[in-house]
Scaffold this motif. Structure first.
Motif, PDB file in Angstrom:
ATOM      1  N   MET A 247      37.536  34.362  34.848  1.00  0.00           N
ATOM      2  CA  MET A 247      36.743  35.526  34.442  1.00  0.00           C
ATOM      3  C   MET A 247      36.390  36.455  35.598  1.00  0.00           C
ATOM      4  O   MET A 247      36.143  37.652  35.386  1.00  0.00           O
ATOM      5  N   ILE A 248      36.361  35.924  36.819  1.00  0.00           N
ATOM      6  CA  ILE A 248      36.007  36.765  37.972  1.00  0.00           C
ATOM      7  C   ILE A 248      37.235  37.080  38.816  1.00  0.00           C
ATOM      8  O   ILE A 248      37.576  38.251  39.024  1.00  0.00           O
ATOM      9  N   PHE A 249      37.922  36.045  39.303  1.00  0.00           N
ATOM     10  CA  PHE A 249      39.051  36.282  40.195  1.00  0.00           C
ATOM     11  C   PHE A 249      40.287  36.795  39.466  1.00  0.00           C
ATOM     12  O   PHE A 249      41.191  37.336  40.100  1.00  0.00           O
ATOM     13  N   ALA A 250      40.364  36.629  38.158  1.00  0.00           N
ATOM     14  CA  ALA A 250      41.520  37.124  37.404  1.00  0.00           C
ATOM     15  C   ALA A 250      41.158  38.345  36.566  1.00  0.00           C
ATOM     16  O   ALA A 250      41.662  39.444  36.795  1.00  0.00           O
ATOM     17  N   ASP A 251      40.260  38.160  35.594  1.00  0.00           N
ATOM     18  CA  ASP A 251      39.989  39.239  34.638  1.00  0.00           C
ATOM     19  C   ASP A 251      39.307  40.451  35.276  1.00  0.00           C
ATOM     20  O   ASP A 251      39.639  41.598  34.953  1.00  0.00           O
ATOM     21  N   PHE A 252      38.356  40.214  36.164  1.00  0.00           N
ATOM     22  CA  PHE A 252      37.613  41.333  36.744  1.00  0.00           C
ATOM     23  C   PHE A 252      38.527  42.264  37.525  1.00  0.00           C
ATOM     24  O   PHE A 252      38.504  43.487  37.337  1.00  0.00           O
ATOM     25  N   ILE A 253      39.358  41.717  38.409  1.00  0.00           N
ATOM     26  CA  ILE A 253      40.217  42.577  39.219  1.00  0.00           C
ATOM     27  C   ILE A 253      41.333  43.189  38.381  1.00  0.00           C
ATOM     28  O   ILE A 253      41.812  44.285  38.679  1.00  0.00           O
ATOM     29  N   ALA A 254      41.743  42.493  37.302  1.00  0.00           N
ATOM     30  CA  ALA A 254      42.773  43.057  36.427  1.00  0.00           C
ATOM     31  C   ALA A 254      42.236  44.266  35.671  1.00  0.00           C
ATOM     32  O   ALA A 254      42.876  45.327  35.613  1.00  0.00           O
ATOM     33  N   MET A 255      41.049  44.119  35.087  1.00  0.00           N
ATOM     34  CA  MET A 255      40.477  45.199  34.273  1.00  0.00           C
ATOM     35  C   MET A 255      40.117  46.424  35.108  1.00  0.00           C
ATOM     36  O   MET A 255      40.283  47.566  34.666  1.00  0.00           O
ATOM     37  N   HIS A 256      39.626  46.198  36.317  1.00  0.00           N
ATOM     38  CA  HIS A 256      39.083  47.304  37.111  1.00  0.00           C
ATOM     39  C   HIS A 256      40.064  47.879  38.133  1.00  0.00           C
ATOM     40  O   HIS A 256      39.732  48.867  38.791  1.00  0.00           O
ATOM     41  N   PHE A 257      41.258  47.276  38.247  1.00  0.00           N
ATOM     42  CA  PHE A 257      42.194  47.796  39.241  1.00  0.00           C
ATOM     43  C   PHE A 257      43.657  47.561  38.869  1.00  0.00           C
ATOM     44  O   PHE A 257      44.426  48.512  38.716  1.00  0.00           O
ATOM     45  N   LEU A 258      44.044  46.318  38.676  1.00  0.00           N
ATOM     46  CA  LEU A 258      45.459  45.985  38.567  1.00  0.00           C
ATOM     47  C   LEU A 258      46.135  46.638  37.370  1.00  0.00           C
ATOM     48  O   LEU A 258      47.227  47.210  37.507  1.00  0.00           O
ATOM     49  N   ASP A 259      45.529  46.545  36.193  1.00  0.00           N
ATOM     50  CA  ASP A 259      46.170  47.087  34.998  1.00  0.00           C
ATOM     51  C   ASP A 259      46.398  48.589  35.117  1.00  0.00           C
ATOM     52  O   ASP A 259      47.419  49.116  34.651  1.00  0.00           O
ATOM     53  N   ARG A 260      45.475  49.297  35.744  1.00  0.00           N
ATOM     54  CA  ARG A 260      45.623  50.744  35.910  1.00  0.00           C
ATOM     55  C   ARG A 260      46.845  51.064  36.780  1.00  0.00           C
ATOM     56  O   ARG A 260      47.617  51.983  36.468  1.00  0.00           O
ATOM     57  N   VAL A 261      46.993  50.325  37.859  1.00  0.00           N
ATOM     58  CA  VAL A 261      48.094  50.603  38.787  1.00  0.00           C
ATOM     59  C   VAL A 261      49.429  50.227  38.174  1.00  0.00           C
ATOM     60  O   VAL A 261      50.394  51.007  38.217  1.00  0.00           O
ATOM     61  N   PHE A 262      49.510  49.042  37.575  1.00  0.00           N
ATOM     62  CA  PHE A 262      50.788  48.589  37.050  1.00  0.00           C
ATOM     63  C   PHE A 262      51.224  49.368  35.813  1.00  0.00           C
ATOM     64  O   PHE A 262      52.417  49.434  35.519  1.00  0.00           O
ATOM     65  N   ASP A 263      50.281  49.954  35.084  1.00  0.00           N
ATOM     66  CA  ASP A 263      50.660  50.765  33.926  1.00  0.00           C
ATOM     67  C   ASP A 263      51.387  52.033  34.349  1.00  0.00           C
ATOM     68  O   ASP A 263      52.326  52.473  33.669  1.00  0.00           O
ATOM     69  N   THR A 264      50.978  52.623  35.469  1.00  0.00           N
ATOM     70  CA  THR A 264      51.612  53.864  35.961  1.00  0.00           C
ATOM     71  C   THR A 264      51.740  53.793  37.481  1.00  0.00           C
ATOM     72  O   THR A 264      51.022  54.492  38.203  1.00  0.00           O
ATOM     73  N   PRO A 265      52.633  52.954  38.012  1.00  0.00           N
ATOM     74  CA  PRO A 265      52.731  52.790  39.472  1.00  0.00           C
ATOM     75  C   PRO A 265      53.105  54.063  40.204  1.00  0.00           C
ATOM     76  O   PRO A 265      52.755  54.228  41.379  1.00  0.00           O
ATOM     77  N   ASP A 266      53.809  54.987  39.529  1.00  0.00           N
ATOM     78  CA  ASP A 266      54.212  56.227  40.190  1.00  0.00           C
ATOM     79  C   ASP A 266      53.044  57.190  40.394  1.00  0.00           C
ATOM     80  O   ASP A 266      53.173  58.176  41.125  1.00  0.00           O
ATOM     81  N   MET A 267      51.884  56.882  39.779  1.00  0.00           N
ATOM     82  CA  MET A 267      50.702  57.732  39.941  1.00  0.00           C
ATOM     83  C   MET A 267      49.849  57.301  41.131  1.00  0.00           C
ATOM     84  O   MET A 267      48.863  57.965  41.450  1.00  0.00           O
ATOM     85  N   TYR A 268      50.229  56.226  41.789  1.00  0.00           N
ATOM     86  CA  TYR A 268      49.435  55.690  42.902  1.00  0.00           C
ATOM     87  C   TYR A 268      50.306  55.581  44.142  1.00  0.00           C
ATOM     88  O   TYR A 268      51.536  55.473  44.066  1.00  0.00           O
ATOM     89  N   SER A 269      49.657  55.585  45.287  1.00  0.00           N
ATOM     90  CA  SER A 269      50.379  55.521  46.559  1.00  0.00           C
ATOM     91  C   SER A 269      51.012  54.149  46.758  1.00  0.00           C
ATOM     92  O   SER A 269      50.681  53.172  46.065  1.00  0.00           O
ATOM     93  N   GLY A 270      51.907  54.085  47.729  1.00  0.00           N
ATOM     94  CA  GLY A 270      52.528  52.804  48.054  1.00  0.00           C
ATOM     95  C   GLY A 270      51.511  51.782  48.504  1.00  0.00           C
ATOM     96  O   GLY A 270      51.604  50.587  48.162  1.00  0.00           O
TER      97      GLY A 270
END
Length: 552
Positions: free
Chosen positions: A235-258
């Protein structure tokens, strides 16, 4: 009343999983009843079997019929193997078990994969039709199953491998079959580990089925500690970072820097570890509270010094299953069999189709040609090929087990290549036998980077998305904006830092924390539960966050 209704009715969007309050109400009720029946072994086993069936119904609905089918088939096949003295009949029966189980798995998990690959190769446009759903619906007036698509039942890969190992172990005379189909059903469906492992071998679990329940204080302390640890991981080390960062980047990687994409990849390594090992920690803890011992499935995998060592620490129950039921039967490190070469050829052809570019069409046939010529004229080269071909094949199939896509095969192949390369590197490396802290840290870092960067094939939704991510890393890294990214997602990166620090703590420190928890008085334990509950509640999202390995 609505809460009780939610617990005891099936809802596809909200299955009964460990991170929901509904599950802990459910477990509290069944554990209370368990306290009254655990001394009577037969009643205990039947009770837990029925509870496990209900739990699977809550996660997969009418696919419970598939679990029951698998249970019935392998129970009677196991009986037939054990009772027969005819080697041919025994071999036919164990082969039947493997064929029935793998055919069922392939139908539900790989129908689209095989159809799409066939269409691409032969330029056809066949569509998948769920004939089994049509046939099942013909027996009722209510259409329970969707006929226009095949839905993957939760946990099918886990219980399929578990029932196969049961039949094979009886064939190898490693275990005797269970006398009661209810006991066998209990082994197959034991609810803590049913939908995402660990994969339990019959030789380890069957003896516990007939044994009296003994829950020691150490078992209770370790079980409750494992549950708390698992909830924090998920709930903390997986879900929290996924919801608040990872899912956004992986959904549109071309919208974020390298740089942002790289940080997301590092975060994903923590997410998938926290998600999967968190599940198995909870599963092991729940089992201990009921007097059962499940195998360890993770052993601090990011402490590994090489890729081979990583796979001895990660998803251990699958790695050892593939070793004992695939790698060794194919010839192990002794020889490459005809079956090995045929299967490897099919997989390499599939990889060429998946990439679909001229460089792949040139590279793979060239490598195969060089290997064939080298084996023909050099016994040493031939020996090296035969030694490693089954290892590569096992990793490729292991990749395919994780998902019905060629990108998973590529991911498995890269990990296999990492193991093979290290086998040669360690023979010439000047640092191989050095044990200094810096050398140890360097080996861990290199392994971690390799594992992290190959995981993009695991996380990426498509080859196009994977290509976008790599393109951003190489062409738009943007060091200048790194500080802005770290500031904008500071809470996420602090959680990631704490997650990796706790992972890399010495095992003695972790054991000490567990021992301290076990020795503490009950009020302190209750306080620890309250603290973990508050932390998990703060990280909780109303959006359903399934365990990643439910899809396998």
């Amino acid at each position: 009343m609505n809460r009780i209704k939610d617990i005891f009715t099936f809802t596809e969007d909200f299955p009964l999983i460990f991170t929901q309050a509904n599950f802990w109400i459910f477990f509290g009720v069944i554990y209370l009843i368990f306290a009254f029946v655990y001394k009577r072994i037969r009643i205990r086993n039947v009770y837990l079997f029925l509870i496990s069936l209900f739990f699977y119904y809550k996660t997969s609905g009418m696919f419970i019929g598939l679990l029951i089918f698998s249970t019935i088939v392998d129970y009677f096949i196991g009986k037939g193997i054990y009772r027969s003295d005819d080697p041919l009949r025994r071999k036919v029966l164990v082969t039947l078990s493997v064929i029935v189980n793998l055919s069922t798995l392939c139908y539900f998990k790989y129908a689209y994969f095989f159809t799409d690959s066939f269409n691409y190769l032969f330029q056809t446009d066949y569509e998948v039709v769920n004939w089994l759903a049509q046939w099942s619906n013909s027996f009722t007036t209510v259409n329970y199953f969707t006929v226009d698509k095949i839905i993957l039942p939760v946990g099918i890969s886990f219980f399929t491998f578990q029932t196969i190992s049961y039949s094979v172990d009886i064939y190898r005379n490693k275990v005797k079959p269970l006398n009661s189909i209810l006991d066998f059903g209990f082994y197959v469906s034991f609810f803590p580990q049913l939908v995402a492992g660990p994969i339990v071998r019959a030789e380890n679990f069957v003896p516990q089925i007939d044994a009296p329940t003994r829950i020691t204080r150490d078992d209770f302390n370790r079980g409750s500690f494992m549950i708390l640890k698992g909830l924090i991981k998920k709930m903390i080390f997986a879900d929290f970072i996924a919801m608040h960062f990872l899912d956004r980047v992986f959904d549109t990687p071309d919208m974020y820097s390298g740089f942002t994409n790289v940080m997301a990849m590092i975060g994903y390594s923590l997410q998938i570890y926290g998600d999967f090992s968190g599940y198995t920690d909870i599963a092991i803890g729940l089992a201990l509270l009921m007097g059962y011992k499940l195998p360890t499935n993770f052993n601090s995998p990011y402490k590994a010094e090489n890729c081979g060592n990583f796979w001895k620490r990660w998803h251990i129950s699958l790695s050892t299953w593939l070793r004992d039921y695939l790698y060794i039967p194919l010839g192990g490190n002794r020889e490459g069999t005809r079956a090995s070469y045929i299967i490897l050829g099919v997989i390499l052809l599939g990889v060429m189709i998946a990439f679909g570019n001229i460089w792949t069409y040139i590279l793979i046939p060239s490598l195969v040609g060089v290997a064939v010529l080298g084996a023909r004229f050099s016994p040493t080269v031939k020996n090296h090929i035969n030694t490693n071909i089954n290892l590569m094949l096992t990793m490729l199939i292991g990749g395919l087990w994780h998902g019905a896509s060629w990108k998973f095969v590529i991911w498995g192949g890269l990990n296999g290549l990492g193991i093979v390369v290290y086998k040669f590197w360690r023979k010439v490396s000047p640092w191989e036998n050095k044990t200094g802290m810096l050398v140890h840290a360097w080996k861990i870092l290199v392994t971690f980077i390799f594992i992290t960067f190959t995981r993009i094939y695991f996380r990426g939704e498509s080859m196009e998305q994977i290509s976008m991510l790599y393109n951003q890393i190489w062409n738009n890294f943007d060091w200048a904006g790194a500080g802005t990214v770290l500031s904008a997602y500071s809470s996420v990166f602090w959680v990631m830092l704490v997650g990796y620090i706790t992972h890399w703590l010495p095992q003695s420190t972790k054991d000490g924390l567990q021992g301290l928890y076990g020795r503490s008085p009950m009020p302190v334990k209750v306080g620890a539960v309250a603290v973990v509950g508050v932390l998990c509640y703060q990280a909780f999202s109303s959006d359903f966050q399934p365990f990643i390995y439910f899809q396998f």
